[in-house]
Design a protein around this motif. Sequence first.
Motif, PDB file in Angstrom:
ATOM      1  N   ALA A  86       0.827  -1.210   0.000  1.00 42.21           N
ATOM      2  CA  ALA A  86       0.000   0.000   0.000  1.00 42.21           C
ATOM      3  C   ALA A  86       0.859   1.256   0.000  1.00 42.21           C
ATOM      4  O   ALA A  86       0.608   2.203  -0.745  1.00 42.21           O
ATOM      5  CB  ALA A  86      -0.935  -0.004   1.210  1.00 42.21           C
ATOM      6  N   GLU A  87       1.899   1.274   0.818  1.00 44.44           N
ATOM      7  CA  GLU A  87       2.789   2.438   0.877  1.00 44.44           C
ATOM      8  C   GLU A  87       3.489   2.665  -0.457  1.00 44.44           C
ATOM      9  O   GLU A  87       3.589   3.791  -0.944  1.00 44.44           O
ATOM     10  CB  GLU A  87       3.828   2.236   1.985  1.00 44.44           C
ATOM     11  N   PHE A  88       3.955   1.579  -1.081  1.00 52.64           N
ATOM     12  CA  PHE A  88       4.643   1.697  -2.361  1.00 52.64           C
ATOM     13  C   PHE A  88       3.708   2.225  -3.445  1.00 52.64           C
ATOM     14  O   PHE A  88       4.074   3.108  -4.226  1.00 52.64           O
ATOM     15  CB  PHE A  88       5.196   0.325  -2.787  1.00 52.64           C
ATOM     16  N   MET A  89       2.499   1.707  -3.506  1.00 50.45           N
ATOM     17  CA  MET A  89       1.566   2.117  -4.548  1.00 50.45           C
ATOM     18  C   MET A  89       1.121   3.560  -4.367  1.00 50.45           C
ATOM     19  O   MET A  89       0.940   4.293  -5.348  1.00 50.45           O
ATOM     20  CB  MET A  89       0.359   1.188  -4.578  1.00 50.45           C
ATOM     21  N   GLU A  90       0.948   4.006  -3.133  1.00 45.20           N
ATOM     22  CA  GLU A  90       0.560   5.397  -2.892  1.00 45.20           C
ATOM     23  C   GLU A  90       1.636   6.364  -3.376  1.00 45.20           C
ATOM     24  O   GLU A  90       1.341   7.487  -3.777  1.00 45.20           O
ATOM     25  CB  GLU A  90       0.290   5.626  -1.402  1.00 45.20           C
ATOM     26  N   LYS A  91       2.892   5.925  -3.373  1.00 42.61           N
ATOM     27  CA  LYS A  91       3.991   6.773  -3.828  1.00 42.61           C
ATOM     28  C   LYS A  91       4.225   6.705  -5.331  1.00 42.61           C
ATOM     29  O   LYS A  91       4.769   7.634  -5.919  1.00 42.61           O
ATOM     30  CB  LYS A  91       5.292   6.372  -3.110  1.00 42.61           C
ATOM     31  N   ASN A  92       3.831   5.586  -5.964  1.00 44.86           N
ATOM     32  CA  ASN A  92       4.256   5.330  -7.343  1.00 44.86           C
ATOM     33  C   ASN A  92       3.120   5.088  -8.336  1.00 44.86           C
ATOM     34  O   ASN A  92       3.360   4.620  -9.447  1.00 44.86           O
ATOM     35  CB  ASN A  92       5.199   4.118  -7.357  1.00 44.86           C
ATOM     36  N   TYR A  93       1.898   5.438  -7.979  1.00 45.46           N
ATOM     37  CA  TYR A  93       0.764   5.127  -8.847  1.00 45.46           C
ATOM     38  C   TYR A  93       0.784   5.865 -10.178  1.00 45.46           C
ATOM     39  O   TYR A  93       0.124   5.457 -11.143  1.00 45.46           O
ATOM     40  CB  TYR A  93      -0.557   5.431  -8.123  1.00 45.46           C
ATOM     41  N   MET A  94       1.524   6.968 -10.264  1.00 44.84           N
ATOM     42  CA  MET A  94       1.520   7.747 -11.510  1.00 44.84           C
ATOM     43  C   MET A  94       2.382   7.130 -12.599  1.00 44.84           C
ATOM     44  O   MET A  94       2.348   7.586 -13.745  1.00 44.84           O
ATOM     45  CB  MET A  94       1.972   9.186 -11.241  1.00 44.84           C
ATOM     46  N   PHE A  95       3.119   6.072 -12.275  1.00 47.73           N
ATOM     47  CA  PHE A  95       3.955   5.427 -13.284  1.00 47.73           C
ATOM     48  C   PHE A  95       3.155   4.360 -14.020  1.00 47.73           C
ATOM     49  O   PHE A  95       2.634   3.420 -13.414  1.00 47.73           O
ATOM     50  CB  PHE A  95       5.193   4.803 -12.638  1.00 47.73           C
ATOM     51  N   ASN A  96       3.085   4.515 -15.323  1.00 43.52           N
ATOM     52  CA  ASN A  96       2.263   3.623 -16.144  1.00 43.52           C
ATOM     53  C   ASN A  96       3.060   2.380 -16.519  1.00 43.52           C
ATOM     54  O   ASN A  96       3.514   2.225 -17.647  1.00 43.52           O
ATOM     55  CB  ASN A  96       1.797   4.366 -17.403  1.00 43.52           C
ATOM     56  N   MET A  97       3.203   1.476 -15.555  1.00 46.02           N
ATOM     57  CA  MET A  97       4.010   0.283 -15.744  1.00 46.02           C
ATOM     58  C   MET A  97       3.132  -0.966 -15.737  1.00 46.02           C
ATOM     59  O   MET A  97       2.046  -0.973 -15.165  1.00 46.02           O
ATOM     60  CB  MET A  97       5.043   0.172 -14.610  1.00 46.02           C
ATOM     61  N   PRO A  98       3.587  -2.044 -16.371  1.00 52.53           N
ATOM     62  CA  PRO A  98       2.850  -3.313 -16.308  1.00 52.53           C
ATOM     63  C   PRO A  98       2.699  -3.781 -14.869  1.00 52.53           C
ATOM     64  O   PRO A  98       3.563  -3.515 -14.019  1.00 52.53           O
ATOM     65  CB  PRO A  98       3.733  -4.281 -17.108  1.00 52.53           C
ATOM     66  N   MET A  99       1.613  -4.493 -14.585  1.00 49.56           N
ATOM     67  CA  MET A  99       1.381  -4.987 -13.229  1.00 49.56           C
ATOM     68  C   MET A  99       2.515  -5.897 -12.767  1.00 49.56           C
ATOM     69  O   MET A  99       2.858  -5.937 -11.574  1.00 49.56           O
ATOM     70  CB  MET A  99       0.053  -5.744 -13.164  1.00 49.56           C
ATOM     71  N   GLU A 100       3.111  -6.633 -13.717  1.00 47.14           N
ATOM     72  CA  GLU A 100       4.228  -7.507 -13.359  1.00 47.14           C
ATOM     73  C   GLU A 100       5.379  -6.712 -12.749  1.00 47.14           C
ATOM     74  O   GLU A 100       6.049  -7.179 -11.826  1.00 47.14           O
ATOM     75  CB  GLU A 100       4.727  -8.270 -14.584  1.00 47.14           C
ATOM     76  N   TRP A 123      -8.119   1.196  -9.376  1.00 42.54           N
ATOM     77  CA  TRP A 123      -7.529   2.077  -8.375  1.00 42.54           C
ATOM     78  C   TRP A 123      -6.535   3.028  -9.014  1.00 42.54           C
ATOM     79  O   TRP A 123      -6.514   4.227  -8.717  1.00 42.54           O
ATOM     80  CB  TRP A 123      -6.858   1.236  -7.296  1.00 42.54           C
ATOM     81  N   LEU A 124      -5.693   2.516  -9.909  1.00 38.21           N
ATOM     82  CA  LEU A 124      -4.688   3.341 -10.568  1.00 38.21           C
ATOM     83  C   LEU A 124      -5.335   4.451 -11.395  1.00 38.21           C
ATOM     84  O   LEU A 124      -4.900   5.598 -11.359  1.00 38.21           O
ATOM     85  CB  LEU A 124      -3.793   2.475 -11.462  1.00 38.21           C
ATOM     86  N   THR A 125      -6.388   4.110 -12.134  1.00 39.15           N
ATOM     87  CA  THR A 125      -7.080   5.119 -12.936  1.00 39.15           C
ATOM     88  C   THR A 125      -7.655   6.215 -12.054  1.00 39.15           C
ATOM     89  O   THR A 125      -7.524   7.411 -12.343  1.00 39.15           O
ATOM     90  CB  THR A 125      -8.194   4.472 -13.772  1.00 39.15           C
ATOM     91  N   GLN A 126      -8.290   5.823 -10.957  1.00 41.58           N
ATOM     92  CA  GLN A 126      -8.885   6.778 -10.023  1.00 41.58           C
ATOM     93  C   GLN A 126      -7.823   7.723  -9.453  1.00 41.58           C
ATOM     94  O   GLN A 126      -7.988   8.953  -9.439  1.00 41.58           O
ATOM     95  CB  GLN A 126      -9.560   6.018  -8.879  1.00 41.58           C
ATOM     96  N   LYS A 127      -6.707   7.158  -9.000  1.00 38.68           N
ATOM     97  CA  LYS A 127      -5.651   7.968  -8.394  1.00 38.68           C
ATOM     98  C   LYS A 127      -5.033   8.928  -9.410  1.00 38.68           C
ATOM     99  O   LYS A 127      -4.752  10.091  -9.097  1.00 38.68           O
ATOM    100  CB  LYS A 127      -4.567   7.060  -7.811  1.00 38.68           C
ATOM    101  N   ARG A 128      -4.826   8.456 -10.632  1.00 43.42           N
ATOM    102  CA  ARG A 128      -4.218   9.302 -11.660  1.00 43.42           C
ATOM    103  C   ARG A 128      -5.145  10.446 -12.053  1.00 43.42           C
ATOM    104  O   ARG A 128      -4.689  11.569 -12.280  1.00 43.42           O
ATOM    105  CB  ARG A 128      -3.855   8.441 -12.877  1.00 43.42           C
ATOM    106  N   LEU A 129      -6.430  10.170 -12.102  1.00 44.26           N
ATOM    107  CA  LEU A 129      -7.385  11.221 -12.439  1.00 44.26           C
ATOM    108  C   LEU A 129      -7.477  12.254 -11.309  1.00 44.26           C
ATOM    109  O   LEU A 129      -7.604  13.451 -11.565  1.00 44.26           O
ATOM    110  CB  LEU A 129      -8.757  10.613 -12.722  1.00 44.26           C
ATOM    111  N   GLU A 130      -7.427  11.801 -10.080  1.00 42.78           N
ATOM    112  CA  GLU A 130      -7.441  12.735  -8.949  1.00 42.78           C
ATOM    113  C   GLU A 130      -6.204  13.635  -8.978  1.00 42.78           C
ATOM    114  O   GLU A 130      -6.300  14.840  -8.718  1.00 42.78           O
ATOM    115  CB  GLU A 130      -7.497  11.958  -7.630  1.00 42.78           C
ATOM    116  N   LEU A 131      -5.055  13.056  -9.293  1.00 42.96           N
ATOM    117  CA  LEU A 131      -3.834  13.845  -9.393  1.00 42.96           C
ATOM    118  C   LEU A 131      -3.936  14.853 -10.529  1.00 42.96           C
ATOM    119  O   LEU A 131      -3.534  16.014 -10.387  1.00 42.96           O
ATOM    120  CB  LEU A 131      -2.629  12.926  -9.621  1.00 42.96           C
TER     121      LEU A 131
END
Length: 275
Positions: free
Chosen positions: A174-188, A216-224
Amino acid sequence: MADKQQNKYAEIVLSCIEEKYFKDEIILEYHSFIRIISGEMKVIQADSSFTFGAGDTLLIPRNELSTYIKYPKDGRPYKSVVMTLTTERLKRFYTKNPIQLSEPHTHKIRTFDKHPLLESFFASIIPYFDLSDELPEKIISVKIEEALTILRTTDKGIDNLLADFSEPGKIDLAEFMEKNYMFNMPMEKFGYLTGRSLTTFKRDFKKAFYTTPRKWLTQKRLELAHYQLTEKGRKPVEIFYEVGFENLSHFSFVFKKHFGYPPTELTNRKAKSGS
């Protein structure tokens, strides 16, 4: 336009961008030692951003999640010399050269002030790209050893980073994703950087956020994006890359679908209000 590279030697590359800009999101498998010859490169990370220009020298650590935007400046294309420091090369180097450890390293970009050793080193590299034949392996090996010796001379703590061959361990997702969600990387890739297989990553993500990673990623990126448009007064064309979208039209479509109005409406409101 793709990043054009003179890549005869794999580990020593001349990168060139001639058009308006080039953007990529990369997790480097190996450390990269870079000298920028012309143009500029913006590096965007979770908690910081940097702009590097002609004459700058830097080392980007492996497994560092970053967005790179490269573009011409002052009428000259973006050009850089990139040396890849593979794990195999580094292990070979440190079998012959004792590791000199100091304080624990921070896994961050390192920059280097101008130094005669650096200037002469890169001056000796550039003519190689005019060769029609492949550079002999022996010379590649010698130049990489020379680079490592210079790095150790100019940065006494560099061994703490270069001699660390550990792989990412399981960390707080959770901590990692909250910091790095704006990076459009493969889930792998997200899984790898949090020390998980793709299956385990998705399972742990659902436990942490009660939804799928993609939603979740789409939501966070749109909020940003909304924050950047309303609070920072930026334009859609300036931010869609930085918040994790690949092109402006897709960003505008998803933004309107989510908020009920296009991102340009926020820009127009800002302009009308004069703020």
